[in-house]
Design a protein around this motif. Structure first.
Motif, PDB file in Angstrom:
ATOM      1  N   LEU A   1      -0.099  -7.136   1.409  1.00  0.00           N
ATOM      2  CA  LEU A   1      -0.476  -5.825   0.878  1.00  0.00           C
ATOM      3  C   LEU A   1      -1.986  -5.606   0.893  1.00  0.00           C
ATOM      4  CD1 LEU A   1       1.949  -5.424  -2.177  1.00  0.00           C
ATOM      5  CD2 LEU A   1       2.112  -4.370   0.076  1.00  0.00           C
ATOM      6  N   THR A   2      -2.756  -6.682   0.828  1.00  0.00           N
ATOM      7  CA  THR A   2      -4.214  -6.529   0.824  1.00  0.00           C
ATOM      8  C   THR A   2      -4.828  -6.614   2.221  1.00  0.00           C
ATOM      9  OG1 THR A   2      -4.463  -8.910   0.406  1.00  0.00           O
ATOM     10  CG2 THR A   2      -4.399  -7.455  -1.522  1.00  0.00           C
TER      11      THR A   2
ATOM     12  N   GLN B   1      -3.301  -1.889   4.293  1.00  0.00           N
ATOM     13  CA  GLN B   1      -4.079  -0.899   3.543  1.00  0.00           C
ATOM     14  C   GLN B   1      -4.224   0.403   4.321  1.00  0.00           C
ATOM     15  OE1 GLN B   1      -5.733  -0.907   0.436  1.00  0.00           O
ATOM     16  NE2 GLN B   1      -4.448  -2.691  -0.024  1.00  0.00           N
ATOM     17  N   ALA B   2      -4.216   0.306   5.642  1.00  0.00           N
ATOM     18  CA  ALA B   2      -4.350   1.505   6.471  1.00  0.00           C
ATOM     19  C   ALA B   2      -3.028   2.236   6.665  1.00  0.00           C
ATOM     20  CB  ALA B   2      -4.939   1.129   7.831  1.00  0.00           C
TER      21      ALA B   2
ATOM     22  N   ARG C   1       4.474   6.472   5.484  1.00  0.00           N
ATOM     23  CA  ARG C   1       3.055   6.551   5.147  1.00  0.00           C
ATOM     24  C   ARG C   1       2.563   5.273   4.480  1.00  0.00           C
ATOM     25  NH1 ARG C   1       2.708  12.696   2.696  1.00  0.00           N
ATOM     26  NH2 ARG C   1       3.435  13.765   4.568  1.00  0.00           N
ATOM     27  N   GLY C   2       3.185   4.180   4.810  1.00  0.00           N
ATOM     28  CA  GLY C   2       2.755   2.921   4.224  1.00  0.00           C
ATOM     29  C   GLY C   2       3.555   2.610   2.992  1.00  0.00           C
ATOM     30  N   PRO C   3       3.376   1.430   2.406  1.00  0.00           N
ATOM     31  CA  PRO C   3       4.109   1.004   1.237  1.00  0.00           C
ATOM     32  C   PRO C   3       3.980   1.998   0.103  1.00  0.00           C
ATOM     33  CG  PRO C   3       2.936  -0.835   2.214  1.00  0.00           C
ATOM     34  CD  PRO C   3       2.507   0.391   2.933  1.00  0.00           C
ATOM     35  N   ARG C   4       5.086   2.236  -0.570  1.00  0.00           N
ATOM     36  CA  ARG C   4       5.136   3.266  -1.597  1.00  0.00           C
ATOM     37  C   ARG C   4       4.429   2.849  -2.873  1.00  0.00           C
ATOM     38  NH1 ARG C   4      11.499   3.606  -1.155  1.00  0.00           N
ATOM     39  NH2 ARG C   4      11.061   1.399  -0.915  1.00  0.00           N
ATOM     40  N   SER C   5       4.089   1.560  -3.006  1.00  0.00           N
ATOM     41  CA  SER C   5       3.542   1.063  -4.254  1.00  0.00           C
ATOM     42  C   SER C   5       2.060   1.410  -4.437  1.00  0.00           C
ATOM     43  CB  SER C   5       3.695  -0.458  -4.308  1.00  0.00           C
ATOM     44  OG  SER C   5       3.059  -1.050  -3.196  1.00  0.00           O
ATOM     45  N   ARG C   6       1.400   1.987  -3.431  1.00  0.00           N
ATOM     46  CA  ARG C   6      -0.012   2.295  -3.577  1.00  0.00           C
ATOM     47  C   ARG C   6      -0.373   3.459  -2.655  1.00  0.00           C
ATOM     48  NH1 ARG C   6       0.720  -1.248   0.130  1.00  0.00           N
ATOM     49  NH2 ARG C   6      -0.519  -1.104   1.994  1.00  0.00           N
TER      50      ARG C   6
ATOM     51  N   SER D   1      -3.017   5.209   0.093  1.00  0.00           N
ATOM     52  CA  SER D   1      -3.954   4.791   1.131  1.00  0.00           C
ATOM     53  C   SER D   1      -5.000   5.869   1.326  1.00  0.00           C
ATOM     54  CB  SER D   1      -3.209   4.547   2.445  1.00  0.00           C
ATOM     55  OG  SER D   1      -4.129   4.312   3.481  1.00  0.00           O
ATOM     56  N   SER D   2      -6.238   5.431   1.532  1.00  0.00           N
ATOM     57  CA  SER D   2      -7.318   6.390   1.772  1.00  0.00           C
ATOM     58  C   SER D   2      -7.406   6.796   3.235  1.00  0.00           C
ATOM     59  CB  SER D   2      -8.659   5.780   1.338  1.00  0.00           C
ATOM     60  OG  SER D   2      -8.905   4.592   2.076  1.00  0.00           O
ATOM     61  N   TYR D   3      -6.508   6.214   4.059  1.00  0.00           N
ATOM     62  CA  TYR D   3      -6.512   6.515   5.490  1.00  0.00           C
ATOM     63  C   TYR D   3      -5.541   7.647   5.777  1.00  0.00           C
ATOM     64  CZ  TYR D   3      -8.998   2.113   6.074  1.00  0.00           C
ATOM     65  OH  TYR D   3      -9.898   1.100   5.994  1.00  0.00           O
TER      66      TYR D   3
END
Length: 631
Positions: free
Chosen positions: A512-513, A518-519, A584-589, A591-593
Motif C-alpha cells: 500500500l505504501t 499510491q498512484a 481508482r486504486g484501493p478503496r481504503s485511501r 490518491s493525489s494522482y
C-alpha cells in the motif's frame, strides 16, 4: 487436526469423500482398521488388487473385504442394514451395483497410433510478414549519480507477444488436446452433468484443424475417444462420447494421466501445439502423496527447460480434491493449476484455459540480456518457473520462457551491480537485450533485438531523475505478493495460521505504501485484492483446508508462470462478471494522482492479472451461452 475436523473426516467415505449418511443404495463397509467406506467404492478398490486401507495403509485380510458390489436398496430400508461391519465368519452374496461400480468396456488397442491425419496444411497464414514479439524496457530511475555504486539496481524487461491476425481466431495455430476426466463415484449427479456440458463447450470451440481425444478415469483409465479432427462429424462423435460417460469407482489420477500422455506419445502426426486438461474432484485413492504420484508420470510431461513440453493444465473441482497433487502435476509439466470452487464455474474455467491454448503464437521463446559496460554485472533474475541462467561471471543472463499466447506479456526484473562512473558522463549503457523464438505463423526462427538500455550519470541527480518507474515498481509489487502467498501457504501447512496472517498483513502494508499503489495503479490494486482474499481464506485452519490451500496454490501457479488460472470465486477476474475491484486504486485511501482509463497499466475492462484478450473473449462466449434465454 481438531476434534470437529476429525469427526467430519469420519463422516465421509475414505475414497469418494462424500457423506456416509444412509441413503438409498449407500450401504457402508467398516474395515478392520475402523475406517469406513461406501460398499461400492471399496469394492471397486479391492477388485483392482488393493488390499490396503486407502487412509491408514493398514493391510487387510482378503477374507474380510467385499470383492463385489452390494445390490441397491429399495425403499424398504430394512433390506440391507445401513452400517454393519463385514463379518469374517461368513461372506454374503453380492451382486453388481452398476450405478456406482466402474462400467466395463471392451479392451483398448496396445498403441494409440490411430490418430486422424492432419489437414493437408497445418501452418496457418496470418500475414505475409509475420508480426513480431516486441521488447520494452524500463530502469527503476532515469539516473544514478556518477559517484554512486548501486548494488541491486532493477531493470524491467517485458516481452509482448503479437495479436492474432484475426481476432476471431481464424487462421490460428491448431492444437492436439487431450481431456483427462475424473468419472469416479463422487462425480455422480450434477457434477458429471456440468462436466459434460463444459467439455461440449470446448468441443464446439475447436476448429477443423484441431484434434481432440477424451480419456476418462476412475479406478482405472480408458481412452473414450481417439485423437480426431474436430470437423463437423468429429465434433458430433466427440459429443456422443462425452454423453456416454458414467460415474463409478475410485480415483486413480496417475492412470488417467499416463493414458492421456500415451495418446500424445503414440500419435503418428503432430499439430504444432499439444496440451492435456486434467479435471478431478477427489483424492487419488492409490497415491496419497504428490511424490508417489509424480514418480509414476512419463518423462514427456516433465518440463525441464520449458521446451518440447506437454503442459498439463489441472483443474481441482470442489472442496474434496487434493490441491497439493494437482498443483504438483501442473508445475512439473509447465501447465497451470485452477481451483473450481463452485459447480457452475467448470465451463467458464475451461474457457479461460482454452482461450489461451487456442491462441499460441510463439514457441521456444528465449530472452537474453548481456552487460553493455565494464563493471555492470547481472546479479539475479527472479523468473518464477521459467528457468534462468546467469553466466560469464554475471555478464550474461538467459530466461527460457517457452510458449506465449497472443498479446500475452511476460515481465522480468533484472537486478544489476552498477559501478561508480569515472566522470559525469551523459549516459551509461547497462544492457543489450535479445529475444529468440519460433514464430508459428511462418514456422521460422525469429530474432528481435531490443534497444540498448541506458541510464544518465549526472554529478547530482535532480528530483525528476530520482523518480521511481511505476512499471518497475508494479512488477516489484507482483513479486512481493507472489512470495508472500508462497510463504503464507508454507506457514499454514505447518499449522501456523497466525504467522501466515501476520506475514500477509505486513506485506499488504508494504504494498500500500509503494509508489505504484499510491498512484492508483490498476494491477497493484489487483495484488492488494489478492492479498485480502488470501487473508480471508486463511482466517482459520478449517477455512484454509476448505478453500485457502487450493486458492493459494492456484495463485502460486499463476504467478510462477505469469499466466492466468481460475481461482475459486475470485473478486478480480473476467470469470466474475460482477467484479468489485475499484478502478481508482484501493478503496481504503485517497490518491493525489489523477488516473484516466488506459493509464498505469489499466485495461479498458476490469480483468484479472495475466488474462489475455483471447482468454477474456472465450470466457465471455461461455458466459453468454450460460445466460438464460427469453421465455
Amino acid at each position: 487436526m481438531n476434534s470437529s475436523e476429525a469427526a467430519s473426516d469420519q463422516n465421509n467415505c475414505g475414497i469418494c469423500r462424500s457423506s456416509l449418511t444412509t441413503e438409498q443404495g449407500q450401504a457402508i463397509f467398516t474395515a478392520e482398521c475402523s475406517h469406513c467406506f461406501h460398499y461400492p467404492c471399496i469394492a471397486n478398490n479391492v477388485q483392482h488388487g488393493n488390499l490396503c486401507c486407502p487412509i491408514c495403509r493398514a493391510k487387510w485380510n482378503k477374507d474380510n473385504v467385499p470383492f463385489q458390489v452390494p445390490p441397491p436398496q429399495n425403499n424398504n430400508s430394512a433390506a440391507i442394514p445401513p452400517h454393519i461391519p463385514f463379518p469374517s465368519q461368513q461372506q454374503p452374496r453380492w451382486y453388481q451395483y452398476s450405478s456406482m461400480q466402474e462400467p466395463e468396456y471392451p479392451p483398448e488397442p496396445p498403441t494409440f497410433s490411430d490418430d486422424e491425419p492432419l489437414q493437408s496444411s497445418t501452418s496457418p497464414i496470418q500475414s505475409l510478414v509475420p508480426q513480431k514479439i516486441t521488447l520494452k524496457t524500463h530502469t527503476e530511475s532515469p539516473a544514478i549519480s556518477a559517484a554512486q555504486l548501486s548494488s541491486y539496481f532493477p531493470v524491467l524487461v517485458s516481452i509482448c507477444a503479437p495479436p492474432l491476425n484475426d481476432s476471431e481466431g481464424h487462421g490460428r495455430t491448431p492444437i492436439d488436446l487431450v481431456t483427462v476426466l475424473d468419472v469416479s463415484g463422487s462425480m455422480q449427479g450434477t457434477k458429471i452433468s456440468l462436466l459434460k456440458q463444459a467439455v461440449t463447450f470446448v468441443i464446439e470451440n475447436l476448429g477443423p484443424s484441431d484434434r481432440l481425444s477424451i480419456v476418462s478415469f476412475s479406478s482405472s483409465s480408458r481412452r473414450v475417444f481417439p485423437l480426431r479432427r474436430m470437423s463437423v462429424d468429429g465434433r458430433e462423435s466427440a459429443i456422443l462420447a462425452i454423453e456416454s460417460l458414467r460415474a463409478g469407482g475410485a480415483t486413480n489420477i496417475a492412470e488417467g494421466l499416463k493414458k492421456g500422455t500415451k495418446v500424445l506419445e503414440d500419435r503418428r502426426e503432430r499439430n504444432p501445439v499439444s496440451s492435456i486438461i486434467l479435471l478431478s474432484d477427489g483424492i487419488d485413492t492409490y497415491n496419497r502423496t504428490a511424490n508417489r504420484l509424480l514418480n509414476q508420470l512419463p518423462d514427456s510431461i516433465r518440463s525441464s527447460n520449458m521446451q518440447h513440453e506437454i503442459p498439463v493444465h489441472t483443474f481441482g473441482f470442489g472442496y474434496d480434491h487434493d490441491p497439493n497433487i494437482m498443483h504438483a502435476i501442473s508445475d512439473l509439466s509447465g501447465g497451470t493449476f485452477s481451483f473450481i470452487e463452485s459447480v457452475g464455474m467448470i465451463q467458464d474455467s475451461f474457457a479461460l484455459c482454452i482461450g489461451g491454448l487456442l491462441s499460441v503464437v510463439a514457441q521456444e521463446v528465449r530472452l537474453t540480456v548481456r552487460s553493455a559496460s565494464p563493471g555492470v554485472k547481472i546479479l539475479a533474475i527472479p523468473s518464477g518457473r521459467h528457468v534462468n541462467e546467469i553466466s560469464d561471471e554475471g555478464q550474461q543472463g538467459v530466461v527460457h520462457v517457452g510458449n506465449m499466447y497472443a498479446e500475452e506479456e511476460k515481465q522480468f526484473l533484472v537486478y544489476l551491480l552498477v559501478p561508480e562512473s569515472s566522470g559525469p558522463y551523459t549516459k551509461m549503457s547497462l544492457l543489450d537485450v535479445l529475444c529468440m523464438y519460433k514464430d508459428l505463423a511462418s514456422n521460422e526462427l525469429i530474432q528481435v533485438q531490443g534497444e540498448k538500455i541506458e541510464i544518465l550519470r549526472p554529478e547530482v541527480c535532480s528530483p525528476a531523475e530520482k523518480a521511481v518507474s511505476l512499471e518497475v515498481d508494479r512488477q516489484r509489487n507482483r513479486i512481493l505478493v507472489a512470495e508472500a502467498i508462497a510463504e503464507a501457504q508454507r506457514l499454514a501447512e505447518m499449522g501456523n495460521i497466525e504467522g501466515a496472517q501476520a506475514l500477509l498483513a505486513q506485506r499488504k502494508e508494504i504494498l500500500l505504501t509503494s509508489p505504484a499503489s499510491q498512484a492508483g495503479d490498476y494491477h497493484s490494486n489487483l495484488f492488494e485484492t489478492e492479498l485480502r482474499e488470501i487473508m480471508d481464506r486463511m482466517a482459520s485452519m478449517k477455512l484454509y483446508k476448505q478453500t485457502g490451500r487450493a486458492y493459494a496454490l492456484a495463485g502460486i501457479s499463476s504467478h510462477r508462470s505469469q499466466r492466468a488460472s481460475a481461482r475459486g470465486d475470485t473478486r478480480a477476474s473476467c470469470l466474475n462478471s460482477g467484479s468489485v475491484v475499484s478502478r481508482r486504486g484501493p478503496r481504503s485511501r485517497k490518491s493525489s494522482y489523477s488516473v484516466t482509463p488506459g493509464e498505469l497499466g489499466q485495461p479498458p475492462a476490469a480483468v484479472g492479472a495475466f488474462e489475455t484478450p483471447a482468454m477474456v473473449r472465450m470466457v465471455r462466449i461461455s458466459q453468454k451461452r450460460n445466460q438464460p434465454g427469453p421465455y
